[in-house]
Scaffold this motif. Structure first.
Motif, PDB file in Angstrom:
ATOM      1  N   UNK A 255     -32.758 -45.095  27.420  1.00 28.43           N
ATOM      2  CA  UNK A 255     -33.729 -44.065  27.887  1.00 28.43           C
ATOM      3  C   UNK A 255     -33.091 -43.056  27.483  1.00 28.43           C
ATOM      4  N   UNK A 256     -31.869 -42.771  28.279  1.00 29.12           N
ATOM      5  CA  UNK A 256     -31.595 -41.066  28.316  1.00 29.12           C
ATOM      6  C   UNK A 256     -30.670 -40.552  26.977  1.00 29.12           C
ATOM      7  N   UNK A 257     -30.135 -41.592  26.769  1.00 31.84           N
ATOM      8  CA  UNK A 257     -29.589 -41.669  24.993  1.00 31.84           C
ATOM      9  C   UNK A 257     -31.031 -41.493  23.988  1.00 31.84           C
ATOM     10  N   UNK A 258     -31.733 -42.188  24.529  1.00 24.14           N
ATOM     11  CA  UNK A 258     -32.967 -41.833  23.464  1.00 24.14           C
ATOM     12  C   UNK A 258     -33.675 -40.475  22.911  1.00 24.14           C
TER      13      UNK A 258
ATOM     14  N   UNK B 236     -40.598 -36.880  24.933  1.00 21.75           N
ATOM     15  CA  UNK B 236     -39.506 -36.482  23.992  1.00 21.75           C
ATOM     16  C   UNK B 236     -39.547 -38.047  24.152  1.00 21.75           C
ATOM     17  N   UNK B 237     -39.310 -38.928  24.268  1.00 22.98           N
ATOM     18  CA  UNK B 237     -38.811 -40.568  23.957  1.00 22.98           C
ATOM     19  C   UNK B 237     -40.284 -41.503  22.449  1.00 22.98           C
ATOM     20  N   UNK B 238     -41.374 -39.929  22.558  1.00 24.93           N
ATOM     21  CA  UNK B 238     -41.962 -40.754  21.048  1.00 24.93           C
ATOM     22  C   UNK B 238     -41.778 -39.573  20.370  1.00 24.93           C
ATOM     23  N   UNK B 239     -41.596 -38.745  20.304  1.00 29.02           N
ATOM     24  CA  UNK B 239     -41.141 -37.657  19.568  1.00 29.02           C
ATOM     25  C   UNK B 239     -39.567 -38.275  18.291  1.00 29.02           C
ATOM     26  N   UNK B 240     -39.377 -38.886  19.653  1.00 29.50           N
ATOM     27  CA  UNK B 240     -37.562 -38.850  18.688  1.00 29.50           C
ATOM     28  C   UNK B 240     -37.730 -40.397  18.344  1.00 29.50           C
TER      29      UNK B 240
END
Length: 544
Positions: free
Chosen positions: A294-297, A123-127
């Protein structure tokens, strides 16, 4: 990049749901009383939420990845996975021994956590928040983190060599150059400031101030290395699309709070975001900078509250293996009982300052408060000399018969105890809750001393004396009932034993039952208690 959350307000979770967490405990060593304090504090808050009628999920567990774990396993001559199982079991035993009533005990070596971490990473990567790059800097293996020059001091070894060490932990660092994945932490300064706009999001206020200063410092928010070369950090979760890299142990560990709720299954949202995350002051940066970023990202809301506590010293000194003063909760529990140790840790600590453990201090507090103040009060009301039939008089009939100043003072305390305790529980000042309870019990003992029920019992044919005796017993036992409910989050077994002794029904032990019965018109008090040879809390005498 645009801000992730500054343009919107946080969603308020329904008040009937609560999510409480401890920090997960690192398995490089066995539990000590500092670990128990964190667990007992979170358990206390979870039990308080349950008393309020909220559906509560309480998570704790063990953090089992990283080089320090590998090193510890090697020193014990055990395979790393086996070592993790042994130490994790000790933390589980600590929780079970000291009534830590967790909903889920998570281990980061569980396959479900492996899957959750990799999903979160994707998810972090996709964002667009993770990228691959070169890193050169100082790395502390003991702390498992990269440090800037500002974080270092020079130290001379016994051999005369000058080395660089972490200014905070004192652990040696080494220069490292490598390729790894980085998280765009620098993009989240505005988001973190927005999160911190509410003063109560980090408590006590001293830690809110410290965290605010961190976030104002751009050096603290430089892009963060979130992976390590697998050849250097083998014991961990591989990154999803590059098996030569291992997920940074702190990113791995922090995701446990999601894993515990079933993430990435959508059911996790029932309790998200966390209501209170209990942490120690040494991990404030990881939970107050990295975790919310991390959570916001990932498109998730950060915790509602981080409750940060200070540490325990022993006889005024920091606990350390080298000094041989690390206190095992199991050893201390044998000396002072499990409930006694739990009571002391919650009673004698203030979250904004370090607290001190000493055998003499524990002994004095337990004997003066649990044995003398609470235990003695119940004994004085249930002894066969004063109360031969084991009667619990109906307080609605006799509550206002006593007009003495001690009786009036006790009634005033009983009537305000619920609101006072609620305010302190919700401010996380557990020691003030206990102060209020002990003040009430002390007034009950003063009231007994004033009316002398043992003298009243000698006049069985005197109607006025017998009415006064019933009023004294009713008022004192009612103060014990209310105190037991208020103290339940602190001493669940002791409170349960007392409420059982007073024949309080299971469905009459919630926060709504704290008001004195004479105020709510209850006329269905139990008429008698069962005699029991056990003392509620025996006085502790240590062997010379």
């Amino acid at each position: 990049m645009t801000s992730q959350i500054v343009t919107r307000s946080y969603t308020q979770k329904e008040p009937n749901y609560s999510y409480i967490t401890t920090p997960i405990f690192y398995v490089n060593a066995a539990p000590h009383i500092g670990h128990l304090y964190s667990a007992a504090l979170a358990d206390c808050l979870a039990r308080y939420n349950l008393l309020q009628g909220r559906e509560t999920f309480f998570s704790t567990g063990t953090d089992e990845h990283g080089n320090k774990v590998q090193q510890a396993a090697k020193s014990f001559h055990l395979p790393t996975s086996e070592y993790c199982g042994v130490i994790s079991q000790k933390f589980l035993q600590m929780c079970d021994t000291f009534s830590i009533n967790y909903t889920n005990f998570i281990r980061t070596t569980n396959s479900s956590h492996h899957d959750a971490v990799q999903h979160f990473w994707k998810i972090l990567e996709q964002n667009g928040h993770i990228y691959k790059g070169e890193y050169a800097g100082w790395y502390c293996t003991s702390d498992e983190s990269f440090l800037s020059d500002k974080d270092l001091v020079e130290k001379k070894t016994p051999s005369g060599e000058v080395v660089r060490v972490s200014a905070e932990s004192g652990h040696v660092v080494e220069w490292t150059e490598e390729t790894n994945f980085k998280f765009r932490l620098s993009k989240f300064q505005d988001d973190l400031k927005y999160w911190l706009k509410q003063e109560d999001v980090v408590q006590p206020s001293v830690f809110h101030k410290i965290l605010s200063q961190m976030i104002d410092n751009e050096d603290c928010l430089s892009d963060l290395s979130v992976s390590r070369p697998r050849k250097r950090s083998l014991w961990g979760i591989p990154t999803p699309n590059d098996s030569d890299q291992t997920v940074y142990v702190w990113l791995d560990a922090l995701v446990n709070y999601l894993t515990s709720l079933g993430y990435p299954d959508e059911k996790f949202r029932k309790f998200w975001p966390p209501t209170v995350q209990v942490i120690g002051k040494d991990i404030l940066k990881f939970h107050g900078v990295y975790w919310p970023a991390f959570l916001i990202a990932a498109g998730l809301e950060p915790p509602r509250t981080l409750f940060c506590h200070s540490h325990w010293t022993v006889d005024g000194e920091k606990m350390s293996k080298s000094k041989g003063n690390v206190v095992s909760p199991f050893d201390a529990g044998e000396l002072f009982t499990e409930e006694g140790l739990r009571y002391f840790l919650l009673r004698d600590s203030v979250p904004h300052n370090d607290s001190n453990y000493s055998t003499e201090r524990v002994l004095n507090i337990l004997n003066s408060e649990l044995a003398d103040n609470l235990g003695n009060l119940v004994s004085r009301c249930s002894g066969k000399l004063v109360n031969p039939r084991g009667e619990i008089p109906n307080i609605t009939e006799v509550s206002h018969h006593l007009k003495s100043e001690p009786a009036e003072s006790l009634r005033k305390n009983m009537e305000s105890l619920g609101s006072t305790a609620k305010q302190h529980y919700e401010s996380f000042y557990i020691h003030h809750v206990i102060d209020a309870v002990m003040a009430t019990l002390k007034r009950a003992n003063v009231m007994i001393d004033h009316h002398k029920p043992w003298e009243l019992r000698k006049r069985p044919d005197d109607v006025e004396a017998m009415t006064e005796l019933k009023a004294v017993l009713a008022l004192a036992l009612e103060s014990a009932r209310i105190s037991a409910i208020v103290l339940y989050p602190v001493t669940p077994k002791l409170s349960t034993n007392l409420l059982d002794f007073l024949n309080v029904p299971e469905d009459s032990r919630s926060w709504k039952d704290i008001s004195p019965k004479y105020l709510v018109g209850s006329a269905k008090d139990p008429e008698h208690f069962k005699y029991d040879t056990r003392i509620l809390f025996p006085k502790i005498k240590l062997k010379a």
